[in-house]
Design an enzyme around this catalytic site. Structure first.
Site, PDB file in Angstrom:
ATOM      1  N   HIS A  94      21.205 -35.062  26.723  1.00 31.77           N
ATOM      2  CA  HIS A  94      19.910 -34.720  26.116  1.00 31.77           C
ATOM      3  C   HIS A  94      19.472 -35.846  25.178  1.00 31.77           C
ATOM      4  O   HIS A  94      20.301 -36.463  24.509  1.00 31.77           O
ATOM      5  CB  HIS A  94      20.015 -33.397  25.350  1.00 31.77           C
ATOM      6  CG  HIS A  94      18.676 -32.856  24.953  1.00 31.77           C
ATOM      7  ND1 HIS A  94      17.975 -33.355  23.882  1.00 31.77           N
ATOM      8  CD2 HIS A  94      17.902 -31.897  25.506  1.00 31.77           C
ATOM      9  CE1 HIS A  94      16.814 -32.707  23.794  1.00 31.77           C
ATOM     10  NE2 HIS A  94      16.743 -31.824  24.766  1.00 31.77           N
ATOM     11  N   GLU A 164      13.634 -34.487  31.348  1.00 31.63           N
ATOM     12  CA  GLU A 164      13.140 -34.090  30.038  1.00 31.63           C
ATOM     13  C   GLU A 164      12.493 -35.288  29.367  1.00 31.63           C
ATOM     14  O   GLU A 164      13.141 -35.992  28.569  1.00 31.63           O
ATOM     15  CB  GLU A 164      14.320 -33.614  29.178  1.00 31.63           C
ATOM     16  CG  GLU A 164      15.093 -32.457  29.755  1.00 31.63           C
ATOM     17  CD  GLU A 164      15.159 -31.295  28.776  1.00 31.63           C
ATOM     18  OE1 GLU A 164      14.918 -31.515  27.578  1.00 31.63           O
ATOM     19  OE2 GLU A 164      15.415 -30.188  29.218  1.00 31.63           O
TER      20      GLU A 164
END
Ligand code: PGA
Length: 246
Positions: A94, A164
């Site tokens: 992430h 993302e």
């Protein structure tokens, strides 16, 4: 199967986690409608959430795990330990971990291999900054991140990928327009679609754009932050996703 899950990031006490998990358990969510739900709490709440959701179709995950099984790695949690607590999915890569905690393509690659060795599902996040996006270099950048993450991994069929874009994530993120994502998902689907379990989208997913995002060819699910940080919000997202399959 669409994969629709949430990471709570660094939010929630164990009391919050139990309440949320009970809400999901009582809702009787079933993956039979074509949506595979998953929830990724903080480490402290994994066991509580996994216990409550035991026997349900909801898969529980961890937001990170180390590639070594044990050792002198103060502050880290291993794949073994995360699995022992009840995690089945391990999130990695992430942008918040890359930016603040030294996650690199190399550590993501080591984590993919370790997760698979422990029969866990790696959820590999990748995405470009606003600067890269604006200079039209997104595709090369994200392909580079994915290829590095999967390097030397023979069987990637259980891997979940999550695109993302950093410019779309969190409070300062801009919800994406369909046209921001179509070209990227086209390439992602062509390169990786048949090799991985699913390719998810994450970043400012909300009730208004949930179905539009799932309508983009190649999008195989959603990875949601803020709009799924209440049980009700997550259940609404799951319901909206399921409607797209009807
Ligand atoms: P957000 O978070 O949905 O709150 O933008 C997404 C993420 O970081 O995965």
């Amino acid at each position: 199967m669409l994969w629709v899950g949430t990471s709570w990031k660094m939010n929630g006490t164990r009391a919050f986690a139990r309440e949320y998990a009970h809400e999901l358990a009582e809702a009787g969510i079933s993956s039979a409608d074509g949506v595979q739900p998953f929830v990724i709490p903080s480490f402290t709440a994994i066991d509580a959430v996994a216990d409550i959701l035991d026997g349900s179709d909801v898969i529980v995950g961890a937001q990170n795990a180390h590639w070594e099984n044990s050792g002198a790695w103060t502050g880290e949690v291993s794949m073994l330990q995360a699995k022992d607590a009840g995690a089945t999915i391990i999130e990695m890569g992430h942008s918040e971990r890359r930016q603040y905690f030294g996650e690199t393509d190399q550590t993501v690659n080591a984590k993919v291999k370790a997760a698979l060795a422990h029969d866990l599902i790696p959820l590999v996040c990748f995405g470009e900054s606003a600067e890269v996006f604006e200079s039209d270099k997104s595709i090369d950048f994200i392909v580079g991140q994915i290829d590095a993450a999967l390097e030397g991994v023979e069987d990637t069929s259980r891997v979940l990928l999550a695109y993302e874009p950093i410019w779309a994530i969190g409070e300062n993120g801009r919800p994406p327009r369909r046209e921001d994502l179509v070209a990227a998902f086209d390439v992602l689907n062509e390169r990786y679609g048949s090799r991985v379990e699913a390719i998810l989208y994450g970043g400012s997913v909300n009730f208004d754009n949930n179905q539009e995002l799932l309508g983009i060819p190649g999008v195989g699910g959603l990875f949601i932050g803020r709009s799924a940080w209440t049980g009700k919000g997550y259940l609404t997202n799951l319901r909206l996703a399921a409607q797209t399959l009807q």
